[in-house]
Design a protein around this motif. Structure first.
Motif, short mmCIF file in Angstrom:
data_model
loop_
_atom_site.label_atom_id
_atom_site.label_comp_id
_atom_site.label_asym_id
_atom_site.label_seq_id
_atom_site.Cartn_x
_atom_site.Cartn_y
_atom_site.Cartn_z
N ARG A 1 0.83 -1.20 0.00
CA ARG A 1 0.00 0.00 0.00
C ARG A 1 0.87 1.26 0.00
NH1 ARG A 1 -2.58 -2.73 4.46
NH2 ARG A 1 -4.47 -3.84 3.82
N ASP A 2 1.93 1.23 0.81
CA ASP A 2 2.82 2.39 0.87
C ASP A 2 3.50 2.63 -0.47
OD1 ASP A 2 2.11 2.67 3.50
OD2 ASP A 2 3.99 1.92 4.32
N TRP A 3 3.90 1.54 -1.15
CA TRP A 3 4.48 1.70 -2.49
C TRP A 3 3.48 2.34 -3.43
CZ3 TRP A 3 2.32 -1.08 -6.65
CH2 TRP A 3 2.91 -0.81 -7.88
N SER A 4 2.23 1.88 -3.38
CA SER A 4 1.23 2.41 -4.33
C SER A 4 0.93 3.89 -4.08
CB SER A 4 -0.06 1.60 -4.24
OG SER A 4 -0.79 1.88 -3.06
N SER A 5 1.11 4.33 -2.84
CA SER A 5 0.83 5.73 -2.52
C SER A 5 1.81 6.68 -3.21
CB SER A 5 0.85 5.96 -1.01
OG SER A 5 2.18 5.83 -0.51
N SER A 6 2.93 6.13 -3.68
CA SER A 6 3.91 6.96 -4.38
C SER A 6 3.56 7.14 -5.86
CB SER A 6 5.31 6.34 -4.26
OG SER A 6 5.38 5.12 -5.01
N LEU A 7 2.56 6.41 -6.31
CA LEU A 7 2.17 6.49 -7.73
C LEU A 7 1.25 7.69 -7.94
CD1 LEU A 7 1.35 2.71 -8.34
CD2 LEU A 7 3.52 3.89 -8.73
N THR A 8 1.55 8.49 -8.91
CA THR A 8 0.74 9.69 -9.18
C THR A 8 -0.33 9.45 -10.24
OG1 THR A 8 2.36 10.45 -10.82
CG2 THR A 8 2.63 11.22 -8.54
N ASP A 9 -0.26 8.28 -10.90
CA ASP A 9 -1.19 8.02 -12.01
C ASP A 9 -2.18 6.90 -11.71
OD1 ASP A 9 0.73 6.08 -11.96
OD2 ASP A 9 1.08 6.04 -14.12
N TRP A 10 -2.37 6.56 -10.42
CA TRP A 10 -3.36 5.54 -10.06
C TRP A 10 -4.30 6.09 -9.02
CZ3 TRP A 10 -3.47 1.35 -5.98
CH2 TRP A 10 -4.54 0.47 -6.20
N ASP A 11 -5.61 5.99 -9.29
CA ASP A 11 -6.62 6.57 -8.40
C ASP A 11 -7.28 5.53 -7.50
OD1 ASP A 11 -8.08 5.14 -10.22
OD2 ASP A 11 -9.35 6.81 -10.89
N ARG A 12 -6.62 4.39 -7.31
CA ARG A 12 -7.10 3.31 -6.44
C ARG A 12 -8.38 2.65 -6.94
NH1 ARG A 12 -5.99 5.48 -0.22
NH2 ARG A 12 -3.75 5.88 -0.50
N THR A 13 -8.57 2.68 -8.25
CA THR A 13 -9.67 1.95 -8.88
C THR A 13 -9.07 0.98 -9.89
OG1 THR A 13 -9.97 3.62 -10.62
CG2 THR A 13 -11.27 3.88 -8.60
N ALA A 14 -9.86 -0.04 -10.26
CA ALA A 14 -9.39 -1.02 -11.25
C ALA A 14 -9.27 -0.36 -12.63
CB ALA A 14 -10.35 -2.20 -11.28
N PRO A 15 -8.32 -0.79 -13.44
CA PRO A 15 -7.31 -1.82 -13.15
C PRO A 15 -6.15 -1.26 -12.32
CG PRO A 15 -6.98 -0.94 -15.35
CD PRO A 15 -8.22 -0.28 -14.82
N GLY A 16 -5.56 -2.12 -11.52
CA GLY A 16 -4.44 -1.70 -10.70
C GLY A 16 -3.15 -1.70 -11.49
N PRO A 17 -2.11 -1.11 -10.93
CA PRO A 17 -0.82 -1.03 -11.61
C PRO A 17 -0.03 -2.33 -11.53
CG PRO A 17 -0.66 -0.03 -9.45
CD PRO A 17 -2.10 -0.41 -9.62
N GLU A 18 0.81 -2.57 -12.52
CA GLU A 18 1.77 -3.67 -12.44
C GLU A 18 2.75 -3.38 -11.31
OE1 GLU A 18 2.01 -6.45 -14.12
OE2 GLU A 18 0.62 -6.18 -15.81
N ILE A 19 3.17 -4.43 -10.61
CA ILE A 19 4.12 -4.28 -9.51
C ILE A 19 5.53 -4.54 -10.04
CG2 ILE A 19 4.70 -4.96 -7.17
CD1 ILE A 19 1.92 -6.24 -6.95
N PRO A 20 6.47 -3.63 -9.85
CA PRO A 20 7.84 -3.87 -10.31
C PRO A 20 8.45 -5.09 -9.63
CG PRO A 20 7.52 -1.57 -9.71
CD PRO A 20 6.30 -2.31 -9.24
#
Length: 278
Positions: free
Chosen positions: A235-254
């Motif tokens: 969750r903390d990693w995803s909070s650093s993303l500026t282009d995801w609004d926490r709705t589907a589809p989710g981002p690929e994980i590095p």
């Protein structure tokens, strides 16, 4: 076998009178299943749950029938269990202030209607563990919402509500004692309960990195984020993303984040059980 339900992490099959609960390597945050799997996650969740079910069997019975009488392709990640009539309440115990509990406290000085002392900060240990239930919403139908104990009484009746609270807090108390001996703080946890034969039983999973916040005890320091041994790291990693609004589809994980997440699941399994993850 008949596929009854495919959830964010588990698939549920009917096999005669029994249920087969199969844990996948899928991972979800903010109720969104991310497109990248975490290797071994399903097996770790299943094996750790079984470890806890065994140690807390004297607190409350559980739904497990067999961890071995399952199809070979699901070995290690599936359990055969009883069908439960699930209680539509998410039963949460908190011993420390974090996550949504922290946000509620900062807004109202209370969590799920339970007033807490002034002056608490992120990571604070509460004077005593509290029962902070939420609604239980089906996947895709919104988010669970905080409710009060009085709401639970209205929903399921006073007697069942009292049992839900008693069991939840005792599971948390016993689990926390066991974890503390192994250098782990359980900040909070969520359990699911249902009826079989007129009795409440534990279902789903128990005290895993998906259902609990685990912190390294020797690094605990109130006043900020802790070193998480659970999916809060993701969750903390995803909070650093500026282009995801926490709705589907989710981002690929590095790849590096996948490895770091898996390492946390393995670490908490090994520290709790004392066994090396194979």
């Amino acid at each position: 076998m008949e596929l009854l339900h495919s959830g964010k992490v588990r698939d549920v099959y009917a096999d005669g009178d029994d249920i087969l609960l199969v844990a996948s390597d899928r991972i979800s945050i903010y109720d969104v299943v991310l497109p990248t799997a975490i290797p071994d996650k399903g097996k770790i969740l299943t094996q750790l749950s079984l470890w806890w079910f065994d140690r807390l069997a004297d607190v409350v019975p559980n739904h497990i029938i067999s961890a071995t009488d399952v199809p070979a392709e699901w070995a290690g990640r599936a359990v055969r269990c009883e069908r439960l009539e699930m209680v539509m309440v998410e039963c949460i115990a908190r011993g420390y202030l974090a996550g949504s509990g922290l946000k509620a406290y900062e807004k109202d000085g209370a969590v799920s209607g339970v007033a807490l002392p002034d002056g608490l900060i992120e990571g604070s240990r509460l004077p005593e563990p509290v029962f902070t239930p939420t609604t239980k919403v089906a996947p895709g139908e919104g988010h669970d919402e905080s409710i009060t104990y009085a709401d639970v009484e209205t929903s399921v009746g006073a007697d069942v509500a009292a049992e839900l609270r008693r069991i939840t807090l005792e599971v948390y108390r016993r689990g926390s004692e066991i974890a503390a001996d192994r250098g782990i703080i359980i900040a909070d946890t969520k359990i699911e309960l249902g009826f079989a034969g007129g009795s409440l039983k534990l279902g789903d999973e128990l005290l895993t990195p998906d259902s609990s916040r685990f912190w390294a005890a020797d690094e605990w320091q109130p006043g900020g984020a802790q070193r998480y041994l659970d999916k809060q790291f993701l969750r903390d990693w995803s909070s650093s993303l500026t282009d995801w609004d926490r709705t589907a589809p989710g981002p690929e994980i590095p790849d590096a984040v996948v490895e770091a997440t898996r390492n946390r699941y393995v670490e908490v399994y090994e520290r709790l059980t004392g066994d090396r993850w194979r």
